[in-house]
Every structure is written in structure tokens, then in C-alpha cells.
Design a protein around this motif. Structure first.
Motif, PDB file in Angstrom:
ATOM      1  N   LEU A  24     119.779  31.617 -29.457  1.00 30.46           N
ATOM      2  CA  LEU A  24     120.367  31.860 -28.136  1.00 30.46           C
ATOM      3  C   LEU A  24     119.987  30.695 -27.239  1.00 30.46           C
ATOM      4  CD1 LEU A  24     121.789  33.574 -25.992  1.00 30.46           C
ATOM      5  CD2 LEU A  24     119.651  34.880 -25.744  1.00 30.46           C
ATOM      6  N   LEU A  25     120.992  29.995 -26.720  1.00 26.56           N
ATOM      7  CA  LEU A  25     120.785  28.830 -25.866  1.00 26.56           C
ATOM      8  C   LEU A  25     121.186  29.140 -24.435  1.00 26.56           C
ATOM      9  CD1 LEU A  25     122.469  26.209 -28.225  1.00 26.56           C
ATOM     10  CD2 LEU A  25     120.006  26.619 -27.941  1.00 26.56           C
ATOM     11  N   ALA A  85     115.781  38.429 -20.955  1.00 28.73           N
ATOM     12  CA  ALA A  85     115.914  39.792 -21.480  1.00 28.73           C
ATOM     13  C   ALA A  85     115.830  39.796 -23.004  1.00 28.73           C
ATOM     14  CB  ALA A  85     117.235  40.402 -21.015  1.00 28.73           C
ATOM     15  N   ALA A  86     116.486  38.850 -23.663  1.00 32.79           N
ATOM     16  CA  ALA A  86     116.455  38.773 -25.127  1.00 32.79           C
ATOM     17  C   ALA A  86     115.035  38.521 -25.629  1.00 32.79           C
ATOM     18  CB  ALA A  86     117.399  37.677 -25.607  1.00 32.79           C
ATOM     19  N   HIS A  87     114.310  37.673 -24.951  1.00 32.17           N
ATOM     20  CA  HIS A  87     112.924  37.367 -25.311  1.00 32.17           C
ATOM     21  C   HIS A  87     112.085  38.641 -25.263  1.00 32.17           C
ATOM     22  CE1 HIS A  87     108.852  35.697 -24.071  1.00 32.17           C
ATOM     23  NE2 HIS A  87     109.034  35.184 -25.268  1.00 32.17           N
ATOM     24  N   PHE A 100     111.802  27.769 -27.023  1.00 31.16           N
ATOM     25  CA  PHE A 100     111.881  26.398 -26.533  1.00 31.16           C
ATOM     26  C   PHE A 100     111.998  26.515 -25.025  1.00 31.16           C
ATOM     27  CE2 PHE A 100     113.217  22.165 -25.674  1.00 31.16           C
ATOM     28  CZ  PHE A 100     112.934  21.389 -26.800  1.00 31.16           C
ATOM     29  N   THR A 101     111.053  25.914 -24.315  1.00 30.21           N
ATOM     30  CA  THR A 101     111.055  25.979 -22.853  1.00 30.21           C
ATOM     31  C   THR A 101     111.507  24.647 -22.266  1.00 30.21           C
ATOM     32  OG1 THR A 101     108.771  25.245 -22.578  1.00 30.21           O
ATOM     33  CG2 THR A 101     109.127  27.618 -22.925  1.00 30.21           C
ATOM     34  N   SER A 102     111.904  24.674 -21.011  1.00 33.14           N
ATOM     35  CA  SER A 102     112.363  23.448 -20.351  1.00 33.14           C
ATOM     36  C   SER A 102     111.275  22.381 -20.333  1.00 33.14           C
ATOM     37  CB  SER A 102     112.843  23.762 -18.936  1.00 33.14           C
ATOM     38  OG  SER A 102     111.784  24.262 -18.154  1.00 33.14           O
ATOM     39  N   ASP A 103     110.008  22.797 -20.313  1.00 28.31           N
ATOM     40  CA  ASP A 103     108.902  21.834 -20.311  1.00 28.31           C
ATOM     41  C   ASP A 103     108.902  20.940 -21.549  1.00 28.31           C
ATOM     42  OD1 ASP A 103     107.924  22.911 -17.913  1.00 28.31           O
ATOM     43  OD2 ASP A 103     106.684  24.376 -18.983  1.00 28.31           O
ATOM     44  N   LEU A 104     109.441  21.431 -22.659  1.00 30.45           N
ATOM     45  CA  LEU A 104     109.393  20.667 -23.905  1.00 30.45           C
ATOM     46  C   LEU A 104     110.294  19.442 -23.886  1.00 30.45           C
ATOM     47  CD1 LEU A 104     109.151  23.508 -26.572  1.00 30.45           C
ATOM     48  CD2 LEU A 104     107.371  22.429 -25.192  1.00 30.45           C
ATOM     49  N   LEU A 127     112.623  29.651 -20.363  1.00 32.72           N
ATOM     50  CA  LEU A 127     113.278  29.549 -21.661  1.00 32.72           C
ATOM     51  C   LEU A 127     114.623  28.855 -21.573  1.00 32.72           C
ATOM     52  CD1 LEU A 127     112.533  33.164 -22.896  1.00 32.72           C
ATOM     53  CD2 LEU A 127     111.448  31.061 -23.721  1.00 32.72           C
ATOM     54  N   VAL A 128     114.853  27.915 -22.505  1.00 32.85           N
ATOM     55  CA  VAL A 128     116.176  27.311 -22.663  1.00 32.85           C
ATOM     56  C   VAL A 128     116.735  27.635 -24.037  1.00 32.85           C
ATOM     57  CG1 VAL A 128     115.749  25.474 -20.990  1.00 32.85           C
ATOM     58  CG2 VAL A 128     115.295  25.056 -23.412  1.00 32.85           C
TER      59      VAL A 128
END
Length: 150
Positions: A24-25, A85-87, A100-104, A127-128
Motif C-alpha cells: 500500500l503506497l 488505518a491499514a498499519h 517505509f516512512t518519509s524519513d527514509l 508512513l508512505v
């Protein structure tokens, strides 16, 4: 990646998996980010769920190739709230998940990636991308509200 296999009578029949691999992106990512995030997320599945890895490949000249996932990876997209919500649903159902978070996007190696995720509480992760693996019905419930990636 085909979804057929040879059956006992020598014909082919569709393969139905009782599990699902889904990514999921977040819907506001650039194309290069979508590809990068997807690749990173699915890379963790084989170590946490070795049953998702198929047999090695070989061409007609006996050149060996690495094994890949044994089933399709379905890619979805959604708003930031959909990922959040999915997380939460994936964790509440104890499904195997990768984040995968935006920080990465600002790190350049595995050590710094892990440190960036470790620095933020579960409910505050930006989350991204999220990869989920588990029983088909459970993954479907996690993805509620997401749409197939175009």
C-alpha cells in the motif's frame, strides 16, 4: 509472473493462493518513490516469511537465476489516513508487515533507515508505504479503503 501450474493430468490450472502479498503506497508519491518504496518493502518478506519464496529459476541454457516471490504482489494506493488505518489493522491482526516512512528518503543505508524508524513511536510514523503478508481475508480487511494502483 504467471498464476498457473501443471496439474496431475498434465494441463494447467490457475493457482489460487490462500495468502496475499500486498503493498500500500501513499497516493502523493513521485513515480521514482513508488518504485523504490515497493522494492524496499517486498525485500523483507522472504526473511520473515520464507514460504513466499519460490524455487530458483533457470533458462534453457542452464543459466541459474535467483528465486523470486512465488505469488503476485498486489499494489494499492491510498491517502495518508488510509495507510495509518491499514498499519493499525495489520498490527492488530498480527500480520507480517514492513514499513517505509518519509524519513527514509533522507537516509542512505540500512543502519540509518532502522534508526529513523526506531526514533518515532508506532502511532506517529509518517508512513508512505506498507507491505502486508498473511491470510487473504485478513489482508483484504487491512486494505479496506485503498484502491488498486493505476
Amino acid at each position: 509472473m504467471g498464476n498457473t501450474h501443471e496439474n496431475a493430468s498434465g494441463g494447467t490450472a490457475p493457482v489460487r493462493f490462500d495468502t496475499k502479498v500486498a503493498v500500500l503506497l501513499r497516493d502523493d508519491l513521485e513515480t521514482w518513490q513508488r518504485l523504490n518504496v515497493t522494492a524496499f518493502l517486498v525485500s523483507g518478506l522472504g526473511t520473515a516469511a520464507p514460504e513466499v519464496i519460490g524455487e530458483p529459476y533457470e533458462d534453457a541454457d542452464a543459466t541459474a537465476y535467483l528465486p523470486m516471490l512465488r505469488q503476485p504482489v498486489l499494489v494499492f494506493e491510498g491517502a495518508k489516513e488510509t495507510l495509518t488505518a491499514a498499519h493499525a489493522k495489520a498490527l492488530s491482526r498480527s500480520l507480517k508487515a514492513a514499513v517505509f516512512t518519509s524519513d527514509l528518503f533522507g537516509t542512505g543505508n540500512d543502519r540509518d533507515n532502522r534508526a529513523a524508524v526506531r526514533a518515532v513511536g508506532r502511532d506517529a510514523l509518517d508512513l508512505v508505504g506498507l507491505a502486508v503478508y498473511g491470510p487473504r481475508n485478513a489482508v483484504d480487511k487491512v486494505l479496506k479503503g485503498a484502491r488498486m494502483h493505476p
